[in-house]
Design an enzyme around this catalytic site. Structure first.
Site, PDB file in Angstrom:
ATOM      1  N   ARG A  80       0.836  -1.204   0.000  1.00  0.00           N
ATOM      2  CA  ARG A  80       0.000   0.000   0.000  1.00  0.00           C
ATOM      3  C   ARG A  80       0.869   1.252   0.000  1.00  0.00           C
ATOM      4  O   ARG A  80       1.913   1.308   0.660  1.00  0.00           O
ATOM      5  CB  ARG A  80      -0.871  -0.011   1.261  1.00  0.00           C
ATOM      6  CG  ARG A  80      -1.926   1.087   1.323  1.00  0.00           C
ATOM      7  CD  ARG A  80      -2.960   0.915   0.266  1.00  0.00           C
ATOM      8  NE  ARG A  80      -4.196   1.663   0.551  1.00  0.00           N
ATOM      9  CZ  ARG A  80      -5.146   1.852  -0.351  1.00  0.00           C
ATOM     10  NH1 ARG A  80      -5.024   1.366  -1.575  1.00  0.00           N
ATOM     11  NH2 ARG A  80      -6.244   2.507  -0.044  1.00  0.00           N
ATOM     12  N   THR A 110      -8.378   0.579 -10.775  1.00  0.00           N
ATOM     13  CA  THR A 110      -7.678  -0.588 -10.236  1.00  0.00           C
ATOM     14  C   THR A 110      -7.753  -1.792 -11.173  1.00  0.00           C
ATOM     15  O   THR A 110      -8.523  -1.817 -12.115  1.00  0.00           O
ATOM     16  CB  THR A 110      -8.248  -0.971  -8.854  1.00  0.00           C
ATOM     17  OG1 THR A 110      -8.258   0.169  -8.030  1.00  0.00           O
ATOM     18  CG2 THR A 110      -7.472  -2.050  -8.157  1.00  0.00           C
ATOM     19  N   GLU A 148      -5.373   4.170  -7.794  1.00  0.00           N
ATOM     20  CA  GLU A 148      -6.592   4.760  -7.237  1.00  0.00           C
ATOM     21  C   GLU A 148      -7.554   5.192  -8.338  1.00  0.00           C
ATOM     22  O   GLU A 148      -8.177   4.351  -8.936  1.00  0.00           O
ATOM     23  CB  GLU A 148      -6.304   5.887  -6.247  1.00  0.00           C
ATOM     24  CG  GLU A 148      -7.303   5.964  -5.092  1.00  0.00           C
ATOM     25  CD  GLU A 148      -8.779   6.110  -5.470  1.00  0.00           C
ATOM     26  OE1 GLU A 148      -9.535   5.152  -5.231  1.00  0.00           O
ATOM     27  OE2 GLU A 148      -9.185   7.164  -5.966  1.00  0.00           O
ATOM     28  N   GLU A 150      -3.604   7.793  -4.210  1.00  0.00           N
ATOM     29  CA  GLU A 150      -4.150   6.852  -3.214  1.00  0.00           C
ATOM     30  C   GLU A 150      -4.532   7.521  -1.903  1.00  0.00           C
ATOM     31  O   GLU A 150      -5.413   7.043  -1.183  1.00  0.00           O
ATOM     32  CB  GLU A 150      -3.130   5.743  -2.946  1.00  0.00           C
ATOM     33  CG  GLU A 150      -3.757   4.404  -2.624  1.00  0.00           C
ATOM     34  CD  GLU A 150      -4.452   3.804  -3.844  1.00  0.00           C
ATOM     35  OE1 GLU A 150      -5.641   3.501  -3.722  1.00  0.00           O
ATOM     36  OE2 GLU A 150      -3.815   3.665  -4.904  1.00  0.00           O
ATOM     37  N   SER A 205      -7.884   0.561   2.436  1.00  0.00           N
ATOM     38  CA  SER A 205      -8.241   0.093   1.094  1.00  0.00           C
ATOM     39  C   SER A 205      -9.448  -0.830   1.173  1.00  0.00           C
ATOM     40  O   SER A 205      -9.840  -1.271   2.258  1.00  0.00           O
ATOM     41  CB  SER A 205      -7.055  -0.668   0.492  1.00  0.00           C
ATOM     42  OG  SER A 205      -7.453  -1.333  -0.689  1.00  0.00           O
ATOM     43  N   SER A 206     -10.005  -1.134   0.008  1.00  0.00           N
ATOM     44  CA  SER A 206     -11.065  -2.137  -0.096  1.00  0.00           C
ATOM     45  C   SER A 206     -10.603  -3.356  -0.883  1.00  0.00           C
ATOM     46  O   SER A 206     -11.392  -4.259  -1.130  1.00  0.00           O
ATOM     47  CB  SER A 206     -12.271  -1.539  -0.822  1.00  0.00           C
ATOM     48  OG  SER A 206     -12.752  -0.450  -0.111  1.00  0.00           O
ATOM     49  N   GLY A 231     -12.946   0.113  -6.161  1.00  0.00           N
ATOM     50  CA  GLY A 231     -13.091   0.819  -4.887  1.00  0.00           C
ATOM     51  C   GLY A 231     -13.826  -0.062  -3.882  1.00  0.00           C
ATOM     52  O   GLY A 231     -13.596  -1.274  -3.818  1.00  0.00           O
TER      53      GLY A 231
HETATM   54  N1  GLU Z   1      -8.201   3.012  -3.951  1.00  0.00           N
HETATM   55  C1  GLU Z   1      -9.108   1.908  -3.877  1.00  0.00           C
HETATM   56  C2  GLU Z   1      -8.782   0.971  -2.765  1.00  0.00           C
HETATM   57  O1  GLU Z   1      -7.673   0.817  -2.419  1.00  0.00           O
HETATM   58  C3  GLU Z   1      -9.084   1.135  -5.128  1.00  0.00           C
HETATM   59  C4  GLU Z   1      -9.440   2.013  -6.247  1.00  0.00           C
HETATM   60  C5  GLU Z   1     -10.502   1.479  -7.039  1.00  0.00           C
HETATM   61  O2  GLU Z   1     -10.615   0.261  -7.185  1.00  0.00           O
HETATM   62  O3  GLU Z   1     -11.232   2.290  -7.546  1.00  0.00           O
HETATM   63  O4  GLU Z   1      -9.640   0.360  -2.235  1.00  0.00           O
END
Ligand code: GLU
Length: 629
Positions: free
Chosen positions: A133, A440, A460, A479, A506-507, A528
């Site tokens: 990360r 992503t 991101e 990010e 994060s997700s 996301g």
């Molecule tokens: N920044 C998001 C995360 O870490 C991922 C970005 C995305 O998938 O749009 O969860």
């Protein structure tokens, strides 16, 4: 009966070597390949011929032996397969595929970003994870995204398109750590296929063109980005050949000098310079806030191993990514809740399916409330991970779910304190849910020895912060906008406020599922916060709703996240969608959710590789030795 589905599914997967147990989804050949007639008017016949040679066919489902790769892009998948064919293992192939995505999917991922690498080691039969990360600079404070003039949170785009949003990238360190620990190839060798694609070029498809077009206003405001991605002042034409010689040179530099060059050398200096003095074009339409990253921030970066999250679900072992990602904890908690609720569902097949979907909508909302309240960077916040994933907590949370009624949303978080009573304590409600974009990329790889990689990486937003590092050919991430800009939890502390050297929550949920200690499924997705629900729903489809893996990936999606439940039009229009709406569920329509890739393993090395048939233009699945169905 529903309860028997998983055992039956696993038994089928492990006993039917020919793969007939797995439902077929149509595998459109060339789904994303550009039609020759779409080539730009300035294309010469020579470059049209070149385009013919640089084009790579693709399919969404592949079955066979010897290892598999599934990504969103045929060049990346082919790079991974090439490595497997030449004797590399799943880790070598994953790095080669990820590096190639940095060329062909540069708006989703690249060395300017970060990600989470989950690995099943066949020799030790253990799952490991690397946390790559991005990290906030030492100078970051809680007020990172507050306008100094007003004290109010910055508008998202102003925060994104700035030096403030850039975290120290973790992707090169992740690759090096993975190769050093489990790989058999050097970074130099693993970068080879990506260097070739960057240098020789690839055929621009509609996804690539449209991702530039949607960012054109931003890209045009930076001299370096404009020069690379808006040649002749506009996005490259579909069907033309696109080369990134600067990125090829950057990869060659990394190949020669190692990642030291990125964290301690000339690349570190170039990144810091871009963050502190953004290459804003003289005719730019915006003011761009610089960031405070230093070369010391780069030098201090580490991509640590983290303990994977683990839950048992219907006799399967589900491993995923722990904090600072909320992917594993939220998927795991929701599965625990589902396991408690689903045995209560009875009736006809259609009504059991509807109740399973209803339980999924409610379980996910409950788990998201807990995610928002409790998950952040584990090095800076006390995350009650074991309690969030405990059976006692799941039972306490599951108790709120009614099979004939919809919980009013948003639901409040629970209290994962180790003392659980039926329908026990709930914490005060809170707002939750900051912006998270649909960017992503996820890739899944296996090899002939039985090793498996599930790897999600990102910059991101689609297009990151919009700044290409001048002359280096890669975009920087934004990010840090994954932090809460301002507290979201009322009187309770928000675990995801910015801070010095902190990692934003994060997700991402790169997941590996074992049956009897051996790989059964590997999957993940971009999107996301919808990543969590895409992984959950795909598991639900595969394990509870009787779908084969291709169908489970292709099925219409619904993303329940407590603050909002988004759904694709096909889900809203389906019989189940209409029945759930009649129950009281509210859906907000969104064109597309996620872009998953997945693998399913059978006996004696048999593997089914699955990508999206249509979302994001369709993905690319390949196996080393294909077999017919
Ligand atoms: N920044 C998001 C995360 O870490 C991922 C970005 C995305 O998938 O749009 O969860």
């Amino acid at each position: 009966m529903m309860r028997r589905t998983i055992a039956a599914a696993v038994a089928l997967a492990t006993s039917v070597a020919g793969g007939s147990a797995v439902l077929a989804a149509p595998a459109p050949e060339h789904a994303r390949a550009a039609p020759a007639s779409a080539a730009g008017a300035d294309e010469t016949s020579r470059s049209a011929k070149l385009a013919g040679r640089r084009d790579v066919p693709k399919q969404a489902v592949a079955r066979g032996y010897g290892g598999a790769v599934s990504t969103v892009d045929p060049h990346a998948t082919r790079a991974g397969i090439e490595v497997l064919r030449r004797g590399g293992n799943a880790v070598d192939a994953a790095v080669a595929a990820a590096a190639t995505l940095g060329v062909t999917e540069p708006f989703s991922a690249g060395i300017g970003g970060g990600g989470f690498f989950v690995y099943y080691d066949a020799r030790t039969r253990r799952v490991h994870t690397i946390d790559g990360r991005e990290t906030a600079p030492a100078a970051a404070t809680e007020r990172l995204f507050l306008d100094p003039a007003t004290g109010e949170p910055l508008p998202f785009e102003e925060a994104r398109v700035s030096g403030l949003s850039v975290g120290v990238p973790g992707t090169p360190a992740t690759w090096q750590r993975a190769l050093d620990t489990w790989g058999t190839w050097s970074l130099r060798r693993a970068l080879g296929p990506a260097i070739r694609v960057a240098r020789r070029g690839f055929v621009v498809d509609e996804t690539f063109r449209s991702q530039i077009a949607q960012n054109a206003d931003i890209f045009d405001d930076f001299t370096s980005t404009r020069e690379l991605y808006l040649p002749h002042g506009r996005p490259p034409a579909v069907g033309s050949v696109f080369r990134n010689r600067d990125l090829a040179a950057t990869y060659r530099l990394l190949a020669r000098e190692g990642v030291e060059e990125f964290y301690h050398g000339t690349l570190a200096a170039a990144i810091v310079n871009t963050v502190r003095k953004p290459p804003v074009a003289p005719d730019a339409n915006r003011a761009v806030r610089p960031g405070a990253m230093t070369v010391e921030d780069l030098a201090g970066y580490d991509a640590p191993f983290r303990r994977p999250t683990h839950v048992r679900y219907e006799g399967l072992d589900v491993y995923s990514m722990g904090p600072p990602s909320s992917g594993g904890s939220t998927v795991g908690e929701a599965l625990n809740i589902l396991e408690t609720v689903l045995p209560r569902t009875t009736g006809s097949r259609a009504s059991r399916e509807r109740l399973a979907l209803h339980a999924y909508l409610e379980a996910s909302a409950l788990a998201f409330a807990d995610r928002d309240r409790y998950v952040g960077d584990p090095d800076q916040v006390d995350v009650p991970l074991d309690e969030l994933l405990s059976q006692g907590f799941a039972e306490e949370r599951a108790c709120h779910i009614r099979l004939d009624e919809v919980l009013p949303k948003p639901v409040p978080p629970g209290v994962p304190d180790g003392e659980y009573n039926p329908c026990g304590a709930q914490a005060p409600p809170a707002r939750g849910g900051q912006h998270e974009g649909p960017s992503t990329t996820h890739l899944t790889v296996s090899d002939r020895w039985g090793n498996v990689v599930s790897y999600t990486l990102t910059i991101e937003a689609t297009g990151g912060n919009g700044m290409v590092v001048p002359d280096r050919g890669f975009l920087l991430n934004n990010e840090l906008t994954d932090f809460s800009f301002a507290p979201t939890q009322g009187d309770a502390p928000d675990p995801n406020l910015p801070g010095p050297r902190k990692r934003p929550r994060s997700s991402m949920a790169p997941t590996i599922v074992l049956a009897d200690g051996r790989p059964f499924l590997a999957l993940g997705s971009p999107g996301g916060a919808t990543i969590i629900t895409t992984v959950l729903q795909t598991l639900l489809n595969r394990l509870e709703l009787g779908m084969g893996l291709p169908e489970a990936v292709a099925a219409p999606r619904v993303s329940p996240r407590n603050a909002v439940t988004q759904a694709e039009p096909a889900f809203i229009a389906s019989a189940q969608g209409r029945a759930l709406a009649a129950m009281g569920h509210q859906f907000s329509e969104i064109e597309e959710i996620g872009a998953a890739t997945a693998l399913e393993f059978g006996r004696r090395g048999y593997v089914v590789a699955v990508a999206e048939p249509t979302r994001r233009g369709g993905g690319s699945a390949m196996v080393v030795h294909p077999v017919g169905r």
